[in-house]
Design a protein around this motif. Sequence first.
Motif, PDB file in Angstrom:
ATOM      1  N   ASP A 120       0.838  -1.209   0.000  1.00  0.00           N
ATOM      2  CA  ASP A 120       0.000   0.000   0.000  1.00  0.00           C
ATOM      3  C   ASP A 120       0.870   1.255   0.000  1.00  0.00           C
ATOM      4  O   ASP A 120       0.579   2.217  -0.718  1.00  0.00           O
ATOM      5  CB  ASP A 120      -0.936   0.017   1.206  1.00  0.00           C
ATOM      6  CG  ASP A 120      -2.061  -0.989   1.097  1.00  0.00           C
ATOM      7  OD1 ASP A 120      -2.310  -1.502  -0.017  1.00  0.00           O
ATOM      8  OD2 ASP A 120      -2.702  -1.271   2.141  1.00  0.00           O
TER       9      ASP A 120
ATOM     10  N   ARG B 255       3.892   1.568  -1.154  1.00  0.00           N
ATOM     11  CA  ARG B 255       4.505   1.703  -2.488  1.00  0.00           C
ATOM     12  C   ARG B 255       3.504   2.277  -3.490  1.00  0.00           C
ATOM     13  O   ARG B 255       3.853   3.143  -4.296  1.00  0.00           O
ATOM     14  CB  ARG B 255       5.032   0.358  -2.978  1.00  0.00           C
ATOM     15  CG  ARG B 255       6.277  -0.078  -2.260  1.00  0.00           C
ATOM     16  CD  ARG B 255       6.792  -1.380  -2.824  1.00  0.00           C
ATOM     17  NE  ARG B 255       7.989  -1.811  -2.105  1.00  0.00           N
ATOM     18  CZ  ARG B 255       8.599  -2.948  -2.331  1.00  0.00           C
ATOM     19  NH1 ARG B 255       8.140  -3.791  -3.250  1.00  0.00           N
ATOM     20  NH2 ARG B 255       9.686  -3.272  -1.648  1.00  0.00           N
ATOM     21  N   ASP B 256       2.272   1.783  -3.436  1.00  0.00           N
ATOM     22  CA  ASP B 256       1.239   2.280  -4.346  1.00  0.00           C
ATOM     23  C   ASP B 256       0.987   3.776  -4.113  1.00  0.00           C
ATOM     24  O   ASP B 256       0.860   4.554  -5.075  1.00  0.00           O
ATOM     25  CB  ASP B 256      -0.065   1.502  -4.189  1.00  0.00           C
ATOM     26  CG  ASP B 256       0.033   0.090  -4.738  1.00  0.00           C
ATOM     27  OD1 ASP B 256       0.964  -0.189  -5.532  1.00  0.00           O
ATOM     28  OD2 ASP B 256      -0.828  -0.744  -4.375  1.00  0.00           O
TER      29      ASP B 256
END
Length: 111
Positions: free
Chosen positions: A104, A106-107
Amino acid sequence: MFAQCANVTPLIQIGDKWTGKIIRCLEDGPRRFSELQVPLRAITPKVLTETLRAMERDGLLTRTAYAEIPPRVEYELTSLGRTLLEPMAAMCAWAQEHMETLLDARDRHLA
């Protein structure tokens, strides 16, 4: 902060792409070169050879060549190499526990 650290190359290279995977492949006992290639299907023979040599140099594994026809070579973790199994298991457990949060983050960073 780093005054106690020597300004040299790390003693062993376990953070590269393949060393940890090779350690896990050798966890249950000795394996031949071709037996390592199966689970590490994306590794090239050159990189596998280089990594095995570095691990042997660092005392993490032994290479035993048998005087047979055809020649047979086996790689096996040393007692030093086996000491890495527990910290690696802890790292895997941490990754499993925090994978969703990490992905999450990284996103969100990419967005």
